[in-house]
Motif scaffolding. Structure first.
Motif, mmCIF file in Angstrom:
data_model
loop_
_atom_site.group_PDB
_atom_site.id
_atom_site.type_symbol
_atom_site.label_atom_id
_atom_site.label_comp_id
_atom_site.label_asym_id
_atom_site.label_seq_id
_atom_site.Cartn_x
_atom_site.Cartn_y
_atom_site.Cartn_z
ATOM 1 N N GLY A 64 0.817 -1.209 0.000
ATOM 2 C CA GLY A 64 0.000 0.000 0.000
ATOM 3 C C GLY A 64 0.842 1.246 0.000
ATOM 4 O O GLY A 64 0.488 2.247 -0.617
ATOM 5 N N ALA A 76 -2.790 6.439 -5.913
ATOM 6 C CA ALA A 76 -4.213 6.338 -5.728
ATOM 7 C C ALA A 76 -5.054 7.146 -6.652
ATOM 8 O O ALA A 76 -4.682 8.167 -7.083
ATOM 9 N N ASP A 121 -10.327 6.791 0.586
ATOM 10 C CA ASP A 121 -10.999 6.190 1.733
ATOM 11 C C ASP A 121 -12.339 6.888 1.901
ATOM 12 O O ASP A 121 -12.405 8.089 2.178
ATOM 13 N N TRP A 152 -7.475 11.160 -0.240
ATOM 14 C CA TRP A 152 -7.005 10.400 -1.400
ATOM 15 C C TRP A 152 -5.598 9.875 -1.183
ATOM 16 O O TRP A 152 -4.793 10.476 -0.485
ATOM 17 N N TRP A 153 -5.319 8.783 -1.845
ATOM 18 C CA TRP A 153 -3.960 8.242 -1.868
ATOM 19 C C TRP A 153 -3.108 9.131 -2.763
ATOM 20 O O TRP A 153 -3.461 9.397 -3.909
ATOM 21 N N PRO A 157 0.534 8.201 1.323
ATOM 22 C CA PRO A 157 -0.296 7.024 1.030
ATOM 23 C C PRO A 157 -1.373 6.823 2.090
ATOM 24 O O PRO A 157 -1.171 7.128 3.268
ATOM 25 N N LEU A 158 -2.503 6.324 1.678
ATOM 26 C CA LEU A 158 -3.578 6.031 2.620
ATOM 27 C C LEU A 158 -3.213 4.842 3.513
ATOM 28 O O LEU A 158 -2.642 3.856 3.035
ATOM 29 N N ASP A 161 -1.128 8.799 -8.363
ATOM 30 C CA ASP A 161 -1.371 9.910 -7.457
ATOM 31 C C ASP A 161 -2.689 10.602 -7.814
ATOM 32 O O ASP A 161 -3.056 10.705 -8.989
#
Length: 525
Positions: free
Chosen positions: A8, A13, A84, A222-223, A228-229, A250
């Motif tokens: 991850g 993302a 998310d 957002w990722w 990063p999430l 991204d």
């Protein structure tokens, strides 16, 4: 477990635009513009990449894995972004959206950046993190938006479950959305708003094209490659793990493609013709009222120790002025505590980025720019309108209410508009009448007023006088849900129940209770 966390951390993302508004479960009644795609035959007349791919498929894809497998056989590239749905710090819920943008050649159709997006979702199921692809009756499996080069419009599709597998539906196009929202901000009875029933996507994609609320950096929730999430502490099922392992992009790349798609639609001769078929009030609506909404925020995460930079667009429309603003994080945090601010489910006081606020949508700004280009309005009129209720740039009910005074007369409509304003007792009407008739109140004068207001805001914020503005911020957030853009029963732009965007405060704010003056003071009405 750590292996999945490390994967991850290197992923990129994408959260897309296609219209989580379409997540409401019930299937709308069939319309002429909404056709089931039987046996994967394309909807009649459609020439977009989705229709072409389905027509060329020997077997109809029944879920997102089959659809992606079919895409992978094409000379095309799929880029995946990740958000998310329940907030940056709430990975345990397992509720994420993956929205994928496609470029290249798909079934013979050339797909440029911004032409083709599809989205699907994840959930926690038992002790696993899985894709939501169980074909329960009417379950939404995929939502898609694709540019049709023959129409010069976007087409909207869904794949929904029928209890056994997925069924494909064509829902309508950009012009159908214009018809569905004809009465937006022009309702005869705002307590009983009327919307067209052509397609569910009209609840979110009010501009007719792709959307992304978090269009500007830092792309809250957002990722991104820099942030990063967090991922659930659960192993992803193999199908989801494979998608993630292919790499994410991204959120900034997704935002760029959304902008490209929106610009393509606004420049389309077919879409401009469709707009011209609408009433003058409908064409001018993006100038007076919101049709969509974006989010602005401080660029640093809420956990950062640095001072906070509120988005200038929260205070004044960027077309009138902007400047850097800074205030104390300690003062901001104290104001949150005073309001008992709490982000649902995570227990935190705020969203991942401080001062997360509704701001004027880029799509609305683009629509107005096209009106100027077409000489339907000029820059002076734009500035005159934006200066009304200057301290509420995104959601002003006072400014929006003036739309109803715009006449439909083909000739001499501006003179008739000035007369209508002169005959009104509404303070906003009197202000716009003065703006239109006083030669001294030109665009330069309005920008000077905006600059003076922003300077006053900067002084007060630097001095730590932040609590009144945070209370106003809470009100502006509540005003999104109270606005006409959130009254379509088939979809709302904040996607309540599915997305968690803003923290709650106690007591709940009353829309319209507070006003920001040109001296940048918050007053109670």
């Amino acid at each position: 477990m750590n292996r999945w966390r490390n994967i991850g951390a290197v992923l990129v993302a994408l959260v897309a635009l296609v219209g989580a508004c379409m997540r409401t479960p019930e299937e709308p009644p069939a319309q002429a513009s909404e056709q089931r795609i039987a046996g994967c035959a394309p909807a009649p007349g459609n020439r977009d990449a989705v229709a072409a791919l389905l027509a060329a498929s020997p077997a109809c894809p029944g879920n997102v894995l089959e659809f992606r497998a079919r895409l992978e056989r094409e000379p095309a590239k799929v880029a995946t972004a990740f958000v998310d749905n329940r907030g940056f710090h709430n990975a345990a819920a397992g509720s994420f959206s993956l929205f994928e943008s496609v470029t290249g050649i798909v079934a013979g159709v050339r797909v440029a950046p911004g032409d083709f997006f599809f989205g699907h979702f994840t959930e926690k199921r038992g002790a696993a993190w899985v894709l939501q692809q169980t074909p329960e009756d009417d379950a939404l499996l995929i939502e898609l938006i694709a540019w049709d080069p023959a129409k010069g419009l976007f087409n909207f599709y869904e794949l929904r479950g029928n209890g056994a597998r997925g069924r494909w539906f064509y829902r309508g196009d950009s012009a159908d959305i214009l018809r569905d929202i004809a009465q937006l901000h022009r309702q005869d009875d705002p307590a009983r708003p009327a919307f067209g029933q052509r397609l569910r996507c009209s609840g979110c994609h009010l501009g007719g094209g792709p959307i992304l609320k978090e269009l500007a950096a830092p792309h809250n929730d957002w990722w991104t490659s820099a942030r990063p999430l967090p991922l659930p502490a659960l192993p992803p099922e193999p199908a989801l793990a494979r998608i993630l392992a292919q790499g994410l992009v991204d959120a900034g790349e997704l935002a760029a493609r959304v902008r490209q798609g929106s610009a393509k639609l606004e420049s389309s001769a077919a879409f401009r013709a469709a707009r011209k078929e609408r009433s003058r009030q409908e064409r001018l609506r993006p100038l007076f009222c919101p049709e969509e909404m974006n989010l602005g925020s401080d660029s640093a995460p809420s956990d950062a120790p640095s001072d906070i930079a509120p988005p200038s667009a929260f205070f004044v429309d960027p077309r009138l002025g902007s400047r850097e603003l800074v205030t104390s994080r300690a003062g901001y945090d104290a104001a949150l505590r005073a309001l008992a601010s709490a982000f649902p489910e995570s227990g935190r006081a705020d969203a991942d980025h401080a001062w997360l606020a509704p701001v004027k949508a880029a799509a609305d700004v683009g629509a107005v720019a096209k009106l100027v280009e077409e000489r339907a309005v000029d820059e002076e009129l734009v500035a005159d309108v934006l200066a009304v209720d200057m301290g509420n740039p995104a959601l002003s009910g006072a400014r929006c209410g003036l739309l109803r005074l715009v006449p439909e007369d083909a000739q001499g409509w501006r003179a008739a508009f000035v007369r209508a304003l002169a005959g009104s007792n509404d303070p906003a009407a009197r202000e716009l009448h003065a703006n239109l008739t006083d030669p001294a109140r030109d665009a330069r004068w309005h920008r000077a007023q905006a600059a003076s207001m922003l300077e006053a805001c900067a002084r007060r914020l630097r001095a730590g006088d932040v609590a009144p503005y945070v209370e106003l911020l809470a009100q502006r957030r509540a005003e999104v849900s109270a606005n006409a853009i959130a009254t379509n029963p088939r979809g709302q732009i904040l996607e309540p129940g599915f997305r968690i965007v803003f923290p709650d405060v106690l007591p709940g704010p009353r829309p319209g209770a507070l006003e920001l003056t040109r001296a940048c003071t918050v007053v109670r009405r």
